[in-house]
Write a protein that holds these residues in place. Structure first.
Motif, PDB file in Angstrom:
ATOM      1  N   MET A  58       0.846  -1.167   0.000  1.00 17.31           N
ATOM      2  CA  MET A  58       0.000   0.000   0.000  1.00 17.31           C
ATOM      3  C   MET A  58       0.888   1.225   0.000  1.00 17.31           C
ATOM      4  N   ASP A  59       0.558   2.227  -0.817  1.00 17.76           N
ATOM      5  CA  ASP A  59       1.333   3.467  -0.894  1.00 17.76           C
ATOM      6  C   ASP A  59       1.146   4.286   0.360  1.00 17.76           C
TER       7      ASP A  59
ATOM      8  N   LEU B 271       0.469  -4.059   9.737  1.00 18.37           N
ATOM      9  CA  LEU B 271       0.753  -5.010  10.804  1.00 18.37           C
ATOM     10  C   LEU B 271      -0.247  -6.160  10.787  1.00 18.37           C
ATOM     11  N   GLY B 272      -1.517  -5.832  10.587  1.00 18.46           N
ATOM     12  CA  GLY B 272      -2.549  -6.873  10.511  1.00 18.46           C
ATOM     13  C   GLY B 272      -2.288  -7.832   9.366  1.00 18.46           C
ATOM     14  N   LYS B 273      -1.890  -7.279   8.209  1.00 14.81           N
ATOM     15  CA  LYS B 273      -1.594  -8.130   7.049  1.00 14.81           C
ATOM     16  C   LYS B 273      -0.388  -9.021   7.317  1.00 14.81           C
TER      17      LYS B 273
ATOM     18  N   ASN C 277       0.606 -16.186  10.314  1.00 12.24           N
ATOM     19  CA  ASN C 277      -0.267 -17.309  10.680  1.00 12.24           C
ATOM     20  C   ASN C 277      -0.432 -18.277   9.523  1.00 12.24           C
ATOM     21  N   THR C 278      -0.579 -17.743   8.301  1.00  8.22           N
ATOM     22  CA  THR C 278      -0.700 -18.606   7.119  1.00  8.22           C
ATOM     23  C   THR C 278       0.568 -19.441   6.948  1.00  8.22           C
ATOM     24  N   LEU C 279       1.726 -18.792   7.087  1.00  9.73           N
ATOM     25  CA  LEU C 279       2.989 -19.519   6.937  1.00  9.73           C
ATOM     26  C   LEU C 279       3.152 -20.589   8.002  1.00  9.73           C
ATOM     27  N   ARG C 280       2.701 -20.321   9.229  1.00 13.86           N
ATOM     28  CA  ARG C 280       2.762 -21.338  10.289  1.00 13.86           C
ATOM     29  C   ARG C 280       1.924 -22.552   9.913  1.00 13.86           C
ATOM     30  N   GLN C 281       0.736 -22.296   9.370  1.00 13.97           N
ATOM     31  CA  GLN C 281      -0.142 -23.400   8.975  1.00 13.97           C
ATOM     32  C   GLN C 281       0.484 -24.203   7.842  1.00 13.97           C
TER      33      GLN C 281
END
Length: 191
Positions: free
Chosen positions: A1-2, A71-73, A79-83
């Motif tokens: 995001m800019d 930060l949320g992204k 979390n996705t990478l952990r899964q």
């Protein structure tokens, strides 16, 4: 995001229409100073109440919202990478099991490889060469001979002591006191 793009405002959750979640006293209800659940007064500077809304110097509200969004992204990606990692580890374990590779076998292979690496390392080879030189030295040979003689004398002393003990036990067994004791123990077993 800019950096120049504006982020949409973060959604706010409000259970009571009188509660302003962006207020330093958010969640304190209309009374504003006491927590209705515990009736404990809350100070205005308490951690988690007003420190959430204070911005570091030089940071605008718009920049803070952009950073929160990023930060949320990032946390969502983590979390996705952990899964994904957990799924890959499970798949790896299944493949190893199908190949007959157990954790114990892997440990043995790792130890064997580690020992081979140590044996081919410069430090090990240098130490081995030094030990070979020491074993060929006169001092080592004299010490070895001395220890060998001492070992032979110790063995002979223990052998003599063992023979003497055996003879003494034999004499004791033939004594009238031992025979009397042996008879009493025999009578207890029969009786």
């Amino acid at each position: 995001m800019d950096v120049g793009q504006a982020c949409p405002p973060a959604p706010t959750l409000s259970l009571d229409p009188d509660i302003n979640l962006n207020s330093p006293n958010k969640g304190l209800g209309p009374a504003g100073g006491a927590d209705p659940l515990t009736d404990v007064p809350v100070e205005a500077g308490a951690m988690g109440v007003s420190s959430i809304n204070t911005l570091p110097p030089g940071l605008t509200e718009e920049e803070a919202e952009e950073i929160r969004s990023e930060l949320g992204k990032v946390e969502e990606e983590i979390n996705t990478l952990r899964q994904v990692l957990l799924a890959k580890e499970k798949h790896s374990a299944d493949l190893k099991r199908k190949l007959g590779m157990s954790p114990l076998n892997e440990l043995k292979q790792n130890l064997t490889k580690g020992w081979q690496d140590v044996q081919t390392s410069n430090a090990y080879l240098t130490a081995s060469a030094t030990l070979d030189e020491i074993s060929r030295s006169e001092a080592y040979k004299k010490t070895q001979e001395t220890l060998s003689v001492a070992g032979q004398k110790t063995t002979a002393a223990f052998s003599t002591m063992g023979t003497a003990l055996s003879r003494k036990l034999g004499d004791m067994r033939n004594s009238p006191t031992f025979k009397s004791f042996e008879d009493k123990v025999g009578n207890m077993k029969l009786g």
